[in-house]
Design an enzyme around this catalytic site. Structure first.
Site: not given
Ligand code: KE4
Length: 428
Positions: A267, A144, A239
């Site tokens: 994050k 994702y 990623d």
């Protein structure tokens, strides 16, 4: 556990907020029941509006490596906020945080801040397409990369949770250049590059997949993708929105010794405030505006509050931090495995550092097809038994449990004991 106030809030929220939540996975659709509305967090714990206390393994989906409301972070951020919260102009802390990221990730020679992981990945793909002047790119099933159109095919996280292989509203044109291959499948990568190598702008990959449960890279997977990209003039995008500063100070690229051309982050680098970043080779990043012709912009990019939180969060990540995370996470993994074994349940754990993925199935999980064989009904039952005993797991079988530096030995022991009881109850 009482949940009257959460249920009442969920009823009100559902009247005015889509699905009653601000992001789909929070709606508990995969586990049933209604979500708990959180009142506050401190350290490794959350309290909901009904006063129930939980040991938290979501940790804001990985952002809070120091746990909730870390006093040191709050004090630093609070001090900075007294000077203002957003200027739409360059600030010293942006430079300091960039330098700190670049010193930890040598592959990142130039960087651009944005406000989410989605913005980071969509911008990195645009830069890769602008640099190579190619349009096709490769992603992997179950990974994702946020909700930008090109990535929404056979994706993980909320799309796996809701079992939706594609999203309405994404036009065929938007995904016409998206090639999706099985994760960890070196042969599939080599075959694709043999066929189309010269037209592939980039490969984007989660170097440790954290959105189909946790799936580590096979021995030669990342190196093979690196070779394929190098040989065909394509760019390798790691990623690291989850793995960046999570699996080690240098992220997954240091852990596995593979140097990407571009890296996306999020994050942890914002310590719980909205942030994202993309960066890498300076010749590639030179295509990004205002240096080059690839446009990308953002009102709150480099927001001073997020920069302050990121600076303090990274600054507190000393060498001992990762040793502590490894020890606590290993004890959690061993406890879960032994508890499930004693109950004779089909159960396995994949773990990389403080990223823990649990599967209610026997046998190894090396890709999305394996992951989807997990017994999601068993996960649902486990989730609710753990929630009722005060342990807050991701409300989806296709996410990652995160251990923070605030998780004490006692937290881990209590979690393992709760899991043991849950496994026993599930067996009957
Ligand atoms: P955001 O746009 O949600 O900040 O980041 C997108 C993203 C990009 N890359 C990876 C590897 C990611 O895991 C994410 C977002 N992670 C999910 C949880 N697995 C966010 C939680 C949610 O969607 O509510």
């Amino acid at each position: 556990m009482k949940s009257r106030k959460s249920a009442a809030l969920y009823g009100r929220a559902s009247k005015v907020m889509v699905g009653g939540v601000s992001s789909p996975v929070r709606a508990f659709k995969a586990v049933g029941g209604s979500p708990r509305f959180i009142e506050r967090g401190k350290g490794s714990h959350l309290w909901d509006v009904d006063g129930n206390r939980y040991t938290d393994y979501v940790c804001s989906w990985g952002a809070l490596i120091h746990g909730h409301a870390d006093t040191r972070v709050l004090r630093f951020v609070g001090g900075r906020m007294k000077s203002g919260t957003s200027f739409g102009a360059p600030t010293r802390d942006e430079v300091l945080l960039t330098e700190r990221i670049c010193s930890a990730l040598p592959s990142v020679e130039k960087l651009r801040f944005v406000s989410s992981g989605t913005e980071a990945t969509m911008s990195a793909l645009r830069a890769a397409r602008g640099f190579t002047r190619r349009t096709k790119f490769v992603k992997f099933e179950g990974c994702y990369h946020g909700h930008a159109d090109p990535f929404l095919t056979q994706a993980g996280s909320g799309m796996a949770t809701l079992d939706i292989p594609a999203s309405e509203g994404v036009t065929p044109g938007a995904i016409a250049d998206t090639v999706t291959l099985p994760y960890n499948d070196v042969e599939a990568v080599e075959a694709e590059f043999k066929r189309e190598g010269e037209s592939i702008a980039a490969v984007i990959v989660e170097p440790v997949a954290g959105n189909m449960g946790v799936v580590p890279p096979r021995e030669d997977f990342l190196a093979s993708v690196r070779r394929a990209c190098t040989d065909s003039g394509s760019l390798l995008i790691f990623d690291e929105v989850i793995t960046g500063f999570r699996v080690g100070r240098g992220g997954a690229q240091e852990l596995y010794g593979v140097r990407p051309d571009l890296t996306t982050l999020g994050k942890i680098i914002g310590g719980g405030f909205p942030v994202g970043a993309y960066g890498g080779r300076k010749d590639v990043m030179a295509v990004v505006s205002p240096e080059g012709p690839v446009y990308q912009a953002g009102t709150l990019s480099g927001n001073p509050v997020a920069m302050a939180s990121g600076l303090k969060t990274l600054g507190l990540l000393g060498k001992g931090a990762y040793r502590r995370l490894e020890g606590a996470s290993r004890r959690l993994e061993e406890g879960l495995n032994s508890g499930a074994r004693r109950s004779g349940l089909d159960f396995s754990v994949n773990r990389v550092g403080s990223m823990v993925g649990i599967f209610f199935r026997d046998g190894p999980v090396w890709n999305f097809r394996d992951a989807k064989k997990t017994d999601v009904e068993a996960y649902r039952r486990f989730f609710w038994r753990m929630l009722d005993s005060g342990v807050y797991l991701p409300p989806s079988a296709f996410e990652t449990m995160f251990v923070s530096l605030a998780h004490s030995d006692g937290d881990i022991e209590e979690t393992v004991a709760s899991a043991e009881r849950a496994f026993r109850e599930m067996k009957v």
